[in-house]
Design an enzyme around this catalytic site. Structure first.
Site, PDB file in Angstrom:
ATOM      1  N   GLY A  64      -6.752   7.912  -6.516  1.00 56.49           N
ATOM      2  CA  GLY A  64      -5.350   8.287  -6.713  1.00 56.49           C
ATOM      3  C   GLY A  64      -4.956   8.030  -8.154  1.00 56.49           C
ATOM      4  O   GLY A  64      -5.511   7.133  -8.803  1.00 56.49           O
ATOM      5  N   LEU A  72      -6.853   1.992 -11.350  1.00 53.71           N
ATOM      6  CA  LEU A  72      -7.488   2.412 -12.605  1.00 53.71           C
ATOM      7  C   LEU A  72      -6.802   1.774 -13.812  1.00 53.71           C
ATOM      8  O   LEU A  72      -7.410   1.670 -14.875  1.00 53.71           O
ATOM      9  CB  LEU A  72      -7.463   3.944 -12.730  1.00 53.71           C
ATOM     10  CG  LEU A  72      -8.279   4.691 -11.666  1.00 53.71           C
ATOM     11  CD1 LEU A  72      -8.125   6.193 -11.834  1.00 53.71           C
ATOM     12  CD2 LEU A  72      -9.741   4.283 -11.725  1.00 53.71           C
ATOM     13  N   GLU A 111       0.506   4.564  -5.348  1.00 55.48           N
ATOM     14  CA  GLU A 111       0.824   5.505  -6.440  1.00 55.48           C
ATOM     15  C   GLU A 111       2.334   5.642  -6.605  1.00 55.48           C
ATOM     16  O   GLU A 111       2.828   5.773  -7.730  1.00 55.48           O
ATOM     17  CB  GLU A 111       0.186   6.877  -6.193  1.00 55.48           C
ATOM     18  CG  GLU A 111      -1.332   6.883  -5.998  1.00 55.48           C
ATOM     19  CD  GLU A 111      -2.098   6.148  -7.073  1.00 55.48           C
ATOM     20  OE1 GLU A 111      -1.611   6.057  -8.213  1.00 55.48           O
ATOM     21  OE2 GLU A 111      -3.192   5.632  -6.780  1.00 55.48           O
ATOM     22  N   HIS A 170       3.682   3.062  -8.817  1.00 53.66           N
ATOM     23  CA  HIS A 170       3.524   3.365 -10.246  1.00 53.66           C
ATOM     24  C   HIS A 170       4.728   4.144 -10.765  1.00 53.66           C
ATOM     25  O   HIS A 170       5.188   3.919 -11.885  1.00 53.66           O
ATOM     26  CB  HIS A 170       2.263   4.210 -10.481  1.00 53.66           C
ATOM     27  CG  HIS A 170       0.986   3.425 -10.547  1.00 53.66           C
ATOM     28  ND1 HIS A 170       0.759   2.447 -11.468  1.00 53.66           N
ATOM     29  CD2 HIS A 170      -0.154   3.507  -9.800  1.00 53.66           C
ATOM     30  CE1 HIS A 170      -0.467   1.945 -11.297  1.00 53.66           C
ATOM     31  NE2 HIS A 170      -1.039   2.578 -10.280  1.00 53.66           N
TER      32      HIS A 170
HETATM   33 NI    NI Z   1      -2.965   2.234  -9.488  1.00 49.52          NI
END
Ligand code: NI
Length: 197
Positions: free
Chosen positions: A60, A106, A148, A151
């Site tokens: 993702g 990530l 996500e 974020h």
């Molecule tokens: Ni993330």
């Protein structure tokens, strides 16, 4: 019948790998705004985000992570790239079955820890053409979407951990970044430029 396809050198430029912001970069704390224009630049950004996510590899990626502060998420929780999903301006309509799953990010490379979230959600969003849809996600897909969506609000999964753990992670990542050889400039593409900003 003759093909009306353009020769390859007149078609779209090749896709690009985008630079992923890493914790504790303050830009990851920016709140994303809704997307109102569904054009070729958006489509290009979505394609670049998928390529960046697959290359990382990840399951993702939120636009916030590539320094584009718009409400856009790409995901693929399959093992063989067979489940690409795009969520634009997503809203969670309902949450069920709270449970714990190990998460990674990530933007927080190499760190994994357990976070409690709903394991089933119903979501409303728009697709890359601006068409509204609703769907239900469970398990890893439900967890990934909520991760996500955090974020987009400027929140990271490490915010759910203790201050002590988060500080330890920040120091570890800062040290690793200092020790990492610098990337050549030509390998980095600004995602903001892709949206004409
Ligand atoms: Ni993330």
């Amino acid at each position: 019948m003759m093909s009306n396809e353009l020769p390859f050198w007149q078609g779209s430029p090749p896709m690009a790998l985008l630079d992923i912001l890493e914790f504790p970069d303050p830009r990851l704390r920016t709140r994303a705004v809704p997307i109102t224009i569904f054009d070729a630049a958006l489509s290009r950004l979505i394609d670049d985000m998928f390529e960046t996510m697959y290359a990382a590899p990840g399951i993702g990626l939120a636009a916030s992570q590539v320094d584009v502060h718009r409400q856009l998420i790409v995901m693929d929780c399959s093992n063989d790239r067979s489940d690409p999903l795009v969520f634009i301006n997503p809203e969670i309509l309902s949450r069920e079955n709270v449970g714990v799953m190990e998460e990674g990010c990530l933007s927080v490379p190499g760190i994994f820890d357990e976070v409690e979230r709903a394991q089933r959600v119903r979501v409303r969003a728009k697709d890359r053409d601006g068409k509204a849809f609703e769907c239900e996600l469970d398990g890893i897909r439900a967890v990934c979407l909520q991760h996500e969506m955090d974020h987009l609000d400027g929140k990271l999964f490490v915010d759910y951990l203790s201050t002590l753990k988060r500080d330890r992670i920040r120091k570890k990542l800062e040290k690793e970044r200092r020790d990492r050889p610098a990337k050549p400039d030509s390998a980095e593409v600004s995602a903001g430029a892709a949206l004409g900003r």
